[in-house]
Enzyme design. Structure first.
Site, PDB file in Angstrom:
ATOM      1  N   GLY A  67      -6.358   5.152  -8.201  1.00  0.00           N
ATOM      2  CA  GLY A  67      -5.151   5.544  -8.926  1.00  0.00           C
ATOM      3  C   GLY A  67      -5.084   4.910 -10.303  1.00  0.00           C
ATOM      4  N   ARG A 121       2.656   1.695  -0.218  1.00  0.00           N
ATOM      5  CA  ARG A 121       2.415   2.005   1.200  1.00  0.00           C
ATOM      6  C   ARG A 121       2.340   0.732   2.036  1.00  0.00           C
ATOM      7  NH1 ARG A 121      -1.071   5.822  -1.050  1.00  0.00           N
ATOM      8  NH2 ARG A 121      -2.830   4.402  -0.812  1.00  0.00           N
ATOM      9  N   ASP A 157      -8.176  -2.216  -4.464  1.00  0.00           N
ATOM     10  CA  ASP A 157      -9.054  -2.764  -3.430  1.00  0.00           C
ATOM     11  C   ASP A 157     -10.220  -1.839  -3.084  1.00  0.00           C
ATOM     12  OD1 ASP A 157      -7.429  -0.887  -2.242  1.00  0.00           O
ATOM     13  OD2 ASP A 157      -6.820  -2.149  -0.568  1.00  0.00           O
ATOM     14  N   ASP A 200       0.762  -1.345  -7.664  1.00  0.00           N
ATOM     15  CA  ASP A 200       1.318  -1.918  -6.433  1.00  0.00           C
ATOM     16  C   ASP A 200       1.333  -3.442  -6.425  1.00  0.00           C
ATOM     17  OD1 ASP A 200       1.783   0.586  -5.350  1.00  0.00           O
ATOM     18  OD2 ASP A 200      -0.153   0.674  -4.337  1.00  0.00           O
ATOM     19  N   ASP A 206      -0.899  -5.448  -5.378  1.00  0.00           N
ATOM     20  CA  ASP A 206      -1.259  -5.813  -4.010  1.00  0.00           C
ATOM     21  C   ASP A 206      -2.664  -6.394  -3.879  1.00  0.00           C
ATOM     22  OD1 ASP A 206      -2.606  -3.490  -4.622  1.00  0.00           O
ATOM     23  OD2 ASP A 206      -2.193  -2.492  -2.719  1.00  0.00           O
ATOM     24  N   THR A 265      -3.627  -1.815 -10.734  1.00  0.00           N
ATOM     25  CA  THR A 265      -2.856  -1.027  -9.781  1.00  0.00           C
ATOM     26  C   THR A 265      -1.383  -1.373  -9.929  1.00  0.00           C
ATOM     27  OG1 THR A 265      -2.332  -0.734  -7.429  1.00  0.00           O
ATOM     28  CG2 THR A 265      -3.445  -2.767  -8.039  1.00  0.00           C
ATOM     29  N   ARG A 323     -11.860  10.031  -6.807  1.00  0.00           N
ATOM     30  CA  ARG A 323     -12.283   9.360  -5.581  1.00  0.00           C
ATOM     31  C   ARG A 323     -13.590   9.989  -5.127  1.00  0.00           C
ATOM     32  NH1 ARG A 323      -7.945   6.246  -4.402  1.00  0.00           N
ATOM     33  NH2 ARG A 323      -5.906   6.994  -5.109  1.00  0.00           N
TER      34      ARG A 323
END
Length: 319
Positions: free
Chosen positions: A11, A171, A103, A127, A129, A125, A72
């Site tokens: 992303g 998510r 990741d 996120d 994360d 990213t 992807r």
């Protein structure tokens, strides 16, 4: 090392272009040739590789998205696909690779490193994360995008005396919901890291109603569940009007903030330095405002931890 490559994968995130710019200019500063790999790992397999120059990255620092594009690749997950990628790297004389992404992108970088090709990962990213860094590129911009949207929604919520359930990305990580919820003054914040009790959410709404409050903002990370389902449950329990806003991919777009541009610049230059030092299979990050690097696999084995203090504060401020 005389020639390196760079790609973006997964992303997109605001600030990726600033990181690309930093890598390209730092490489040229160190008299390295730098090649851009378009469309991520799939583009690497397909040989979509071109040399980059100072002019190639002119006027991109303020742009969202990624000039190298992203995709992807299921093929890259196979041994045969990775061998094709390595063949392309060798064909173009590329001796080291910098990968910007999350990741999944880092796992690809580690696979290439294990097969003898040195890679460095830059966390990009929204996120936030990725363990091993306090901030990922794009998180601050996405956070401000969410806050701007929530501020506008609150105006409508106040005017019509309604409860708004707002769903943001995340998510498996609740950083975006938590930080934006605290910054925007949300009454409840629901994130994957902590189980929620809907009765506690409705109790807060009731308490607010009893003291004259006629609207509420509920922040929901997408990993918790459907915002629509949560809104319906609140509506059924309290017999009140609810509305749902799913911010979706608007959170990924837009011009990066000053923070993300500076972070991208620091991490991009640092990744080039590490390749020149002979490092491989590392990810770069920033902790306590200091540049750091970690083994990619060690970082990916860890679980990104939400700020318990910030979560506690969110509950304290939303009484």
């Amino acid at each position: 090392m005389k020639r390196i490559g760079i790609l973006t994968s997964g992303g997109d995130a605001p600030g990726m272009n600033a990181a690309i710019r930093s890598v390209v200019r730092s490489s040229i500063f160190h008299e390295l040739e730098i090649y851009g790999i378009y469309y991520g790992y799939q583009g690497l397999i397909d040989g979509q590789i071109k040399p980059l120059h100072i002019g190639s990255v002119g006027d991109i620092i303020q742009r969202g998205g990624t000039m190298l594009y992203s995709s992807r690749s299921e093929e890259f997950k196979t041994e045969k696909g990775r061998q094709k990628a390595i063949e392309q790297l060798k064909k173009h004389g590329i001796e080291g690779l910098i990968v910007i992404g999350g990741d999944g992108s880092f796992r690809g970088a580690q696979k290439l490193t294990e097969e003898g090709f040195p890679c460095i990962g830059i966390p990009g990213t929204i996120d936030n994360d990725i363990p091993g860094t306090d901030h990922t590129i794009g998180f601050d911009t996405a956070l401000n995008t969410v806050i701007q949207a929530v501020d506008k929604i609150r105006d409508t919520a106040t005017s019509h005396e309604r409860i708004y359930v707002i769903e943001v990305m995340g998510r498996d990580a609740g950083d975006l919901a938590l930080w934006s919820g605290v910054a925007a003054g949300a009454e409840s914040i629901l994130i994957p890291e902590y189980p929620y009790n809907l009765d506690e959410v409705t109790d807060k709404i009731k308490r607010g109603h009893d003291r004259g409050k006629r609207h509420s903002i509920i922040m929901v990370a997408e990993g918790v569940g459907s915002a629509s389902d949560i809104a319906d449950q609140i509506k059924d329990d309290l017999q009140v009007e609810t509305r749902v806003t799913v911010l979706g991919h608007t959170q990924r777009g837009g011009s990066p903030t000053a923070f993300d541009r500076v972070l991208a610049g620091r991490l991009g230059a640092y990744s080039v330095d590490l390749l020149l030092e002979g490092q491989a299979g590392r990810m770069v990050g920033v902790q306590n405002n200091e540049l750091v690097h970690h083994d990619i696999i060690d970082a990916l084995k860890k679980t990104n931890e939400i700020s318990k203090d910030l979560y506690k504060l969110s509950n304290q401020l939303s009484i």
